[in-house]
Write a protein that holds these residues in place. Sequence first.
Motif, PDB file in Angstrom:
ATOM      1  N   ASN A   1     -15.142  11.223  35.284  1.00 49.03           N
ATOM      2  CA  ASN A   1     -16.591  10.974  35.203  1.00 49.03           C
ATOM      3  C   ASN A   1     -17.136  10.143  36.366  1.00 49.03           C
ATOM      4  O   ASN A   1     -18.238   9.618  36.311  1.00 49.03           O
ATOM      5  N   VAL A   2     -16.324  10.013  37.426  1.00 44.50           N
ATOM      6  CA  VAL A   2     -16.805   9.322  38.631  1.00 44.50           C
ATOM      7  C   VAL A   2     -16.791  10.279  39.828  1.00 44.50           C
ATOM      8  O   VAL A   2     -15.765  10.892  40.115  1.00 44.50           O
ATOM      9  N   THR A   3     -17.932  10.419  40.494  1.00 45.14           N
ATOM     10  CA  THR A   3     -17.954  11.144  41.769  1.00 45.14           C
ATOM     11  C   THR A   3     -18.024  10.102  42.878  1.00 45.14           C
ATOM     12  O   THR A   3     -18.914   9.244  42.868  1.00 45.14           O
ATOM     13  N   VAL A   4     -17.067  10.185  43.790  1.00 44.94           N
ATOM     14  CA  VAL A   4     -16.992   9.156  44.841  1.00 44.94           C
ATOM     15  C   VAL A   4     -17.724   9.614  46.105  1.00 44.94           C
ATOM     16  O   VAL A   4     -17.579  10.747  46.556  1.00 44.94           O
ATOM     17  N   TYR A   5     -18.550   8.720  46.631  1.00 51.26           N
ATOM     18  CA  TYR A   5     -19.234   8.949  47.914  1.00 51.26           C
ATOM     19  C   TYR A   5     -18.728   7.879  48.871  1.00 51.26           C
ATOM     20  O   TYR A   5     -19.105   6.714  48.762  1.00 51.26           O
ATOM     21  N   ASN A   6     -17.842   8.276  49.771  1.00 46.67           N
ATOM     22  CA  ASN A   6     -17.245   7.298  50.677  1.00 46.67           C
ATOM     23  C   ASN A   6     -18.090   7.175  51.947  1.00 46.67           C
ATOM     24  O   ASN A   6     -18.252   8.135  52.692  1.00 46.67           O
ATOM     25  N   LEU A   7     -18.652   5.984  52.168  1.00 41.39           N
ATOM     26  CA  LEU A   7     -19.539   5.787  53.322  1.00 41.39           C
ATOM     27  C   LEU A   7     -18.787   5.962  54.635  1.00 41.39           C
ATOM     28  O   LEU A   7     -19.339   6.442  55.616  1.00 41.39           O
ATOM     29  N   SER A   8     -17.537   5.523  54.660  1.00 36.94           N
ATOM     30  CA  SER A   8     -16.709   5.745  55.851  1.00 36.94           C
ATOM     31  C   SER A   8     -15.252   5.511  55.499  1.00 36.94           C
ATOM     32  O   SER A   8     -14.842   4.377  55.255  1.00 36.94           O
ATOM     33  N   VAL A   9     -14.496   6.591  55.464  1.00 38.11           N
ATOM     34  CA  VAL A   9     -13.065   6.478  55.160  1.00 38.11           C
ATOM     35  C   VAL A   9     -12.397   5.595  56.217  1.00 38.11           C
ATOM     36  O   VAL A   9     -11.524   4.791  55.917  1.00 38.11           O
ATOM     37  N   ALA A  10     -12.864   5.718  57.462  1.00 41.69           N
ATOM     38  CA  ALA A  10     -12.261   4.966  58.575  1.00 41.69           C
ATOM     39  C   ALA A  10     -12.796   3.535  58.675  1.00 41.69           C
ATOM     40  O   ALA A  10     -12.488   2.825  59.632  1.00 41.69           O
ATOM     41  N   LYS A  11     -13.611   3.115  57.685  1.00 41.70           N
ATOM     42  CA  LYS A  11     -14.211   1.766  57.685  1.00 41.70           C
ATOM     43  C   LYS A  11     -15.034   1.507  58.944  1.00 41.70           C
ATOM     44  O   LYS A  11     -14.937   0.432  59.557  1.00 41.70           O
ATOM     45  N   ASN A  12     -15.805   2.484  59.324  1.00 45.06           N
ATOM     46  CA  ASN A  12     -16.665   2.336  60.501  1.00 45.06           C
ATOM     47  C   ASN A  12     -18.092   2.089  60.015  1.00 45.06           C
ATOM     48  O   ASN A  12     -18.681   2.911  59.312  1.00 45.06           O
ATOM     49  N   LEU A  13     -18.641   0.928  60.364  1.00 42.92           N
ATOM     50  CA  LEU A  13     -19.957   0.544  59.831  1.00 42.92           C
ATOM     51  C   LEU A  13     -21.080   1.439  60.351  1.00 42.92           C
ATOM     52  O   LEU A  13     -22.061   1.696  59.645  1.00 42.92           O
ATOM     53  N   GLN A  14     -20.939   1.928  61.580  1.00 40.55           N
ATOM     54  CA  GLN A  14     -21.971   2.840  62.101  1.00 40.55           C
ATOM     55  C   GLN A  14     -21.999   4.128  61.308  1.00 40.55           C
ATOM     56  O   GLN A  14     -23.068   4.652  60.969  1.00 40.55           O
ATOM     57  N   GLU A  15     -20.821   4.635  61.001  1.00 44.26           N
ATOM     58  CA  GLU A  15     -20.745   5.861  60.198  1.00 44.26           C
ATOM     59  C   GLU A  15     -21.325   5.604  58.803  1.00 44.26           C
ATOM     60  O   GLU A  15     -22.047   6.434  58.243  1.00 44.26           O
ATOM     61  N   ALA A  16     -21.040   4.434  58.258  1.00 44.96           N
ATOM     62  CA  ALA A  16     -21.560   4.078  56.932  1.00 44.96           C
ATOM     63  C   ALA A  16     -23.090   4.043  56.948  1.00 44.96           C
ATOM     64  O   ALA A  16     -23.746   4.528  56.016  1.00 44.96           O
ATOM     65  N   ALA A  17     -23.661   3.483  58.023  1.00 46.70           N
ATOM     66  CA  ALA A  17     -25.127   3.412  58.131  1.00 46.70           C
ATOM     67  C   ALA A  17     -25.720   4.817  58.148  1.00 46.70           C
ATOM     68  O   ALA A  17     -26.730   5.092  57.489  1.00 46.70           O
ATOM     69  N   ILE A  18     -25.102   5.701  58.884  1.00 41.55           N
ATOM     70  CA  ILE A  18     -25.608   7.081  58.976  1.00 41.55           C
ATOM     71  C   ILE A  18     -25.564   7.759  57.600  1.00 41.55           C
ATOM     72  O   ILE A  18     -26.446   8.534  57.254  1.00 41.55           O
ATOM     73  N   ASN A  19     -24.536   7.453  56.818  1.00 43.25           N
ATOM     74  CA  ASN A  19     -24.364   8.146  55.535  1.00 43.25           C
ATOM     75  C   ASN A  19     -25.160   7.552  54.384  1.00 43.25           C
ATOM     76  O   ASN A  19     -25.436   8.239  53.397  1.00 43.25           O
ATOM     77  N   LEU A  20     -25.539   6.268  54.465  1.00 40.48           N
ATOM     78  CA  LEU A  20     -26.079   5.563  53.294  1.00 40.48           C
ATOM     79  C   LEU A  20     -27.272   6.268  52.643  1.00 40.48           C
ATOM     80  O   LEU A  20     -27.246   6.606  51.456  1.00 40.48           O
TER      81      LEU A  20
END
Length: 319
Positions: free
Chosen positions: A260-279
């Motif tokens: 019952n959990v769908t995971v949305y990973n902001l950045s598997v590589a722990k890259n904050l820029q990638e996380a910002a793009i995905n948020l």
Amino acid sequence: MSITGTDLSLAANLLLQGKLVAIPTETVYGLAANALDEKAVLTVFEVKDRPFFDPLIIHTYSLDAAKEYADFGIEPLLKLANTFWPGPLTLLLPKLSVIPPIVTSGLNQVAIRVPDHPLTLQLLKMVKIPLAAPSANPFGYVSPTQPAHVEKQLGHKIDYILDGGNCSVGLESTIVGLEDGKICVYRLGGLAVEEIEKIVGKIELRINNSSNPKAPGQLKSHYAPKKPLIVGDLKQLSQLHKDKKMAAICFGDEKLKSPNVTVYNLSVAKNLQEAAINLFKYLRLIDDSDADIVICEELPATGLGLAINDRLRRAASKH
Ligand code: TXA
Ligand code: MG
């Protein structure tokens, strides 16, 4: 003809006629109008359902062009403009009288920036006017980072969406000004505080939650998706809500495996820029999904992580 396209002359003509055009920037899409045309600016507030006390950012082609609309006599702020423009930095500066009061909600300062997107820079060069452009979303909702986001919510209300693809930064600009002789950040955003401090030394954060903010991006609840969102420890939260369908926003290692959990990973590589793009993309996808609630973890409190955590907290305060 589709409302979305890459026709710069059409976009320019519409703007010069007082119409609204959604424009791509490196941060998020903006809903642009001729900043010198009070009627056009009024339409921006109406289309966004935005309160008139919330002033608009103006966008210009270059620092030289910006000097026609704002007083750059504050040396450290001029230095920041020279260093980071075009880029995700908005400066609060004394406004010159050509800018109509509706743009700044009657304030003496105007928010101004040079965006870093080739299409929009070309457009600004063609129209030779400043463009007032808040993020192209209904007031209080998540900012758009793709043309389809704009189309979905505002497509029926505006004349054209200039398609510049996905935004390369994905978070709104960092807003900086001078108060009590100190350089202050009013909104954390796409330019990291550390980068600004390299140029002007220590700066102060004035991003407090408030009901009477200096910049309404400071409103306690803002940038909010429709679904309830909770920030905390993902394992604990998923236990607490195990009877619900959850969307989990995480960063780096995925900690949850449950039907019952769908995971949305902001950045598997722990890259904050990638996380910002995905948020914002993820927040919209989750709003359109069948999840009952959104659980998310905080990111490292450094660089763009600070701005991302700020958005998550504000998104959480709605509920
Ligand atoms: O990245 C961005 O800044 C995007 C793109 C389109 O440039 N624009 C954007 O605009 O995020 P908006 O309107 O969604 O957020 C602008 C923020 C608001 O919180 C507003 O209150 C603040 O800037 N602001 C604008 N003019 C101001 C002024 N004169 N004094 C204080 N705050 C101001
Ligand atoms: Mg906005």
